[in-house]
Write a protein that holds these residues in place. Structure first.
Motif, PDB file in Angstrom:
ATOM      1  N   PHE B  14     -28.105  19.090 -93.848  1.00 41.47           N
ATOM      2  CA  PHE B  14     -29.162  19.453 -94.779  1.00 41.47           C
ATOM      3  C   PHE B  14     -28.707  20.547 -95.721  1.00 41.47           C
ATOM      4  CE2 PHE B  14     -32.256  17.693 -91.546  1.00 41.47           C
ATOM      5  CZ  PHE B  14     -32.514  16.571 -92.307  1.00 41.47           C
ATOM      6  N   LEU B  15     -27.957  21.501 -95.145  1.00 40.51           N
ATOM      7  CA  LEU B  15     -27.458  22.571 -95.987  1.00 40.51           C
ATOM      8  C   LEU B  15     -26.600  21.994 -97.102  1.00 40.51           C
ATOM      9  CD1 LEU B  15     -26.541  25.289 -93.357  1.00 40.51           C
ATOM     10  CD2 LEU B  15     -28.373  25.379 -95.044  1.00 40.51           C
ATOM     11  N   LEU B  16     -25.756  21.046 -96.718  1.00 37.82           N
ATOM     12  CA  LEU B  16     -24.896  20.422 -97.712  1.00 37.82           C
ATOM     13  C   LEU B  16     -25.742  19.746 -98.775  1.00 37.82           C
ATOM     14  CD1 LEU B  16     -22.278  18.832 -95.337  1.00 37.82           C
ATOM     15  CD2 LEU B  16     -21.995  20.841 -96.772  1.00 37.82           C
ATOM     16  N   GLY B  17     -26.754  19.026 -98.272  1.00 40.45           N
ATOM     17  CA  GLY B  17     -27.614  18.284 -99.192  1.00 40.45           C
ATOM     18  C   GLY B  17     -28.310  19.218-100.157  1.00 40.45           C
ATOM     19  N   ALA B  52     -23.019  16.910-104.440  1.00 37.44           N
ATOM     20  CA  ALA B  52     -22.195  15.708-104.419  1.00 37.44           C
ATOM     21  C   ALA B  52     -21.645  15.534-105.822  1.00 37.44           C
ATOM     22  CB  ALA B  52     -23.032  14.503-104.039  1.00 37.44           C
ATOM     23  N   SER B  53     -20.409  15.201-105.887  1.00 33.79           N
ATOM     24  CA  SER B  53     -19.848  15.060-107.222  1.00 33.79           C
ATOM     25  C   SER B  53     -19.583  13.585-107.506  1.00 33.79           C
ATOM     26  CB  SER B  53     -18.551  15.860-107.318  1.00 33.79           C
ATOM     27  OG  SER B  53     -17.651  15.399-106.329  1.00 33.79           O
ATOM     28  N   ALA B  54     -19.976  13.199-108.633  1.00 39.01           N
ATOM     29  CA  ALA B  54     -19.704  11.817-109.014  1.00 39.01           C
ATOM     30  C   ALA B  54     -18.243  11.753-109.412  1.00 39.01           C
ATOM     31  CB  ALA B  54     -20.585  11.430-110.183  1.00 39.01           C
ATOM     32  N   SER B  55     -17.496  10.971-108.668  1.00 37.03           N
ATOM     33  CA  SER B  55     -16.062  11.005-108.889  1.00 37.03           C
ATOM     34  C   SER B  55     -15.611   9.944-109.879  1.00 37.03           C
ATOM     35  CB  SER B  55     -15.329  10.823-107.569  1.00 37.03           C
ATOM     36  OG  SER B  55     -15.716   9.598-106.988  1.00 37.03           O
ATOM     37  N   SER B  56     -16.301   8.870-109.918  1.00 36.86           N
ATOM     38  CA  SER B  56     -15.877   7.861-110.886  1.00 36.86           C
ATOM     39  C   SER B  56     -17.054   7.005-111.284  1.00 36.86           C
ATOM     40  CB  SER B  56     -14.767   6.984-110.297  1.00 36.86           C
ATOM     41  OG  SER B  56     -15.330   6.153-109.301  1.00 36.86           O
ATOM     42  N   SER B  57     -16.924   6.399-112.366  1.00 36.15           N
ATOM     43  CA  SER B  57     -18.016   5.564-112.838  1.00 36.15           C
ATOM     44  C   SER B  57     -17.409   4.258-113.342  1.00 36.15           C
ATOM     45  CB  SER B  57     -18.736   6.298-113.976  1.00 36.15           C
ATOM     46  OG  SER B  57     -19.811   5.517-114.407  1.00 36.15           O
ATOM     47  N   CYS B  67     -19.573  16.589-100.484  1.00 32.61           N
ATOM     48  CA  CYS B  67     -18.672  17.728-100.638  1.00 32.61           C
ATOM     49  C   CYS B  67     -17.609  17.788 -99.556  1.00 32.61           C
ATOM     50  CB  CYS B  67     -19.432  19.038-100.685  1.00 32.61           C
ATOM     51  SG  CYS B  67     -19.953  19.553 -99.058  1.00 32.61           S
ATOM     52  N   ASP B  68     -17.712  16.929 -98.520  1.00 31.96           N
ATOM     53  CA  ASP B  68     -16.638  16.929 -97.532  1.00 31.96           C
ATOM     54  C   ASP B  68     -15.379  16.253 -98.076  1.00 31.96           C
ATOM     55  OD1 ASP B  68     -17.276  14.260 -97.493  1.00 31.96           O
ATOM     56  OD2 ASP B  68     -17.832  14.177 -95.373  1.00 31.96           O
ATOM     57  N   GLY B  69     -15.501  15.707 -99.296  1.00 29.02           N
ATOM     58  CA  GLY B  69     -14.344  15.097 -99.919  1.00 29.02           C
ATOM     59  C   GLY B  69     -13.998  13.735 -99.360  1.00 29.02           C
ATOM     60  N   GLN B  70     -14.776  13.233 -98.395  1.00 31.94           N
ATOM     61  CA  GLN B  70     -14.455  11.953 -97.763  1.00 31.94           C
ATOM     62  C   GLN B  70     -15.609  10.970 -97.842  1.00 31.94           C
ATOM     63  OE1 GLN B  70     -13.537  13.381 -93.888  1.00 31.94           O
ATOM     64  NE2 GLN B  70     -11.492  14.089 -94.463  1.00 31.94           N
TER      65      GLN B  70
END
Lengths: 379, 242
Positions: B14-17, B52-57, B67-70
């Motif tokens: 939840f913290l991450l969220g 959360a990062s949008a990495s590609s579109s 954010c855990d990168g996985q």
């Protein structure tokens, strides 16, 4: 589990057993004169400590003081209970403890009429555990009677146990006493809805303080079987009931408890004298509800603490077990049945003095023959 | 078996969220968190996706990375942010099946509740506390109980204890009965010296349990101590008593 390696060091129990075997070998090679010397010294030491229990494991003169009534004869049977065996590759301690109990009952002189096993032969209901137990118990010289415990049952719901020992509920008559063996560890299905595997189910039940499981019962089926079995028996019939859990309500969080205990007691109430022996609680436990007298069996594996509440008034606690002595608080015992259908139980606490809980003690509601109260009470 | 001292929890997720903790993947919650990363460039269509990062579109949709990168999910263009967060959460839960361990441990093994400190709510007490809120006392209770719950988990598991003979603490001490932590330190007659509670825990681990003793500051030792003490709530301290 099978992947576990044998411990590379010898356990202290294994060493103890080896030393014990050496001692017995040495004793056998004593000549008569030295033997008398040794035994006189032992007797002297015991007498000096004032430790001569009324019955212990010495042959006891069978109670002929009582006017024999009916056709009931006095006799003695022995019990072993709650061995909780793992596969021998995993744990030798519990195996050695059961071997010790078997030695004890085989050494009784005179031999008991039969040996009763009080349930929880296995720890996790595995085939290997039950087979190991059956193999060890084959060494018992007297006839053997078995009862099931929850640790034997909840891996395969009794399949293996039944194939080795037969039906879990049965009765028999011996020297005028009617004996009934119950399956009192019937739990309502908590596993299907949770989707538990057989091993998860077994481990849940094996945790004494695991609150996910249900309470023990004899169940409607078991109770109607009991009613049928007792139908037509006159109230004067001396009756002995074996149940793995105590047939009364002591402490629910540990299943020191039978949920339909009152219903079972109601079936037994019309008999003049009933003695219920139970395993499961791994401690000296004495209770009386009306005409029903209750006695708990010791475990060979480990002692349980006394429940924080609900302890019956008649219970005299066994001495607080010393964890530094792996067999302390454990043991086996014997029962002397009297012609009146009541029983003296001898709790053979290993490495301690045996404690006798006489029928006069429960009959007089604790006024007479009170067993010695230990100096160190449980916490 | 998870041998990490800190297990992933729902709270962490939840913290991450909520975009608070950039520290994830097994760091202790109390460790200083690195400064939050600058908000990533998010395509307007999947706008509010915190942490959360949008990495590609691509034409098939947008790949969103936790954010855990996985942990990542692929969402169609125009998916509402809540749905994206929901997908990420489900994916995270799938990868962390133990996330509900606290609830499960509570259900299995009753834990004595920690003090709720309800009487302090609304009071002001110096610099450390400031004005004490309901959230404060709830956090204290939850964190304290979590430590004890972790102890309960170890206490009831022969594997966690490293037993070579299948023995766990609860086999002699259901609900930590007969552990009497309130009587330590005391002269332990069998050892011929004064023992602390942790000495006796280690004695049990070495002898009946037949495992390796724990260091005094081992997270498992701390947790088992916490559990044993929690279970004797309300018993007066009486050190030295036999």
């Amino acid at each position: 589990m099978d992947s576990k390696k044998l411990p590379s060091i010898q356990s202290i129990e294994t060493k103890h057993m080896a030393e014990r075997a050496d001692l017995f070998r040495a004793l056998r090679s004593l000549d008569r004169r030295s033997f008398l010397k040794v035994s006189a010294a032992a007797f002297g030491a015991v007498a000096a400590k004032g430790l001569l229990p009324p019955h212990s494991f010495q042959p006891v003169s069978i109670a002929h003081a009582e006017t024999p009534t009916r056709t009931v004869e006095s006799f003695r049977f022995a019990y072993i209970s709650d061995s909780h065996l793992y596969d021998r590759k995993i744990n030798d301690r519990f195996v050695n403890a059961l071997l010790r109990a078997v030695d004890d009952v085989n050494a009784m002189n005179p031999q008991p009429d039969f040996v009763f096993y009080g349930g929880d032969l296995a720890q996790l209901g595995q085939r290997a555990e039950l087979e190991l137990g059956a193999q060890i118990l084959k060494n018992v010289k007297a006839p053997l009677r078995m009862m099931v415990g929850e640790h034997d049952w909840y891996f395969d719901l009794g399949e293996k146990w039944r194939s080795l020992f037969g039906q879990p509920q049965y009765s028999f008559d011996h020297k005028g006493v009617h004996f009934v063996v119950l399956n009192s560890v019937v739990e309502k299905d908590f596993w299907t809805a949770r989707g538990l595997t057989p091993m998860q189910r077994m481990r849940t039940v094996a945790g004494l303080d695991n609150g996910v499981q249900s309470s023990f019962t004899v169940g409607t089926e078991g109770r109607s079987w009991l009613e049928n079995d007792l139908r037509g028996k006159p109230p004067s019939t001396p009756l002995v009931v074996f149940s793995h859990s105590p047939l009364y309500k002591l402490y629910k969080p540990w299943n020191f408890w039978t949920d339909d205990a009152e219903d079972v007691q109601a079936i037994l109430r019309r008999f003049q004298s009933v003695v219920v022996f139970h395993g499961h609680t791994h401690q000296m436990l004495t209770n009386r509800i009306g005409n029903i007298h209750f006695q708990g069996f010791l475990s060979t594996a480990w002692p349980w603490p006394y429940a924080p509440q609900g302890l019956p008034e008649l219970t005299v606690e066994m001495g607080r077990p010393d964890p530094f002595d792996p067999n302390d608080g454990c043991g086996n015992g014997s029962v002397l049945m009297h012609p009146d259908g009541l029983a003296d139980i001898v709790q053979n606490l290993w490495n301690r003095n045996p404690v006798t809980i006489s029928r006069n003690y429960t009959l007089s509601n604790g006024k007479h023959d009170k067993p010695p109260v230990p100096a160190l009470r449980s916490f | 078996m998870n041998t990490h001292s800190i297990r992933p929890t729902l709270l962490m997720a939840f913290l991450l969220g909520a975009g608070i903790g950039a520290a994830c993947g097994g760091s202790p919650p109390m460790a200083p968190a690195p400064p939050p990363a600058p908000p990533p460039a998010v395509p307007a269509t999947v706008a509010p996706v915190p942490a959360a990062s949008a990495s590609s579109s691509s034409s098939a949709g947008t790949e969103v990375l936790l954010c855990d990168g996985q942990t990542k999910v692929l969402v169609p263009e125009g998916t509402p942010g809540t749905a994206v967060a929901g997908s990420l959460m489900s994916e995270w839960l799938r990868k962390n099946p133990d996330a509900n361990w606290e609830t499960e441990e509570r259900e299995r093994h009753t834990l004595q509740p920690a003090a709720d400190n309800a009487d302090l709510v609304g009071q002001v007490s110096g610099q450390t506390y400031g004005k004490i809120t309901a959230q404060d006392v709830a956090l204290w209770k939850a964190e304290t109980e979590r430590t004890s719950l972790e102890g309960s988990r170890v206490f009831h598991s022969s594997d966690e204890l490293g037993s070579t003979v299948g023995v766990s603490c609860d086999m002699c001490h259901p609900h930590a009965a007969n552990t009497h932590p309130e009587t330590y330190p005391k002269f332990q007659a069998q050892l011929g010296r004064v023992a602390l509670l942790r000495d006796m825990i280690n004695w049990c681990i070495q002898h009946p349990v037949r495992g390796k003793p724990l260091a005094s500051d081992d997270p498992k030792m701390r947790a088992v101590e916490a559990y044993v003490l929690a279970q004797r709530k309300g018993k007066p301290l009486d050190y030295g008593r036999h």
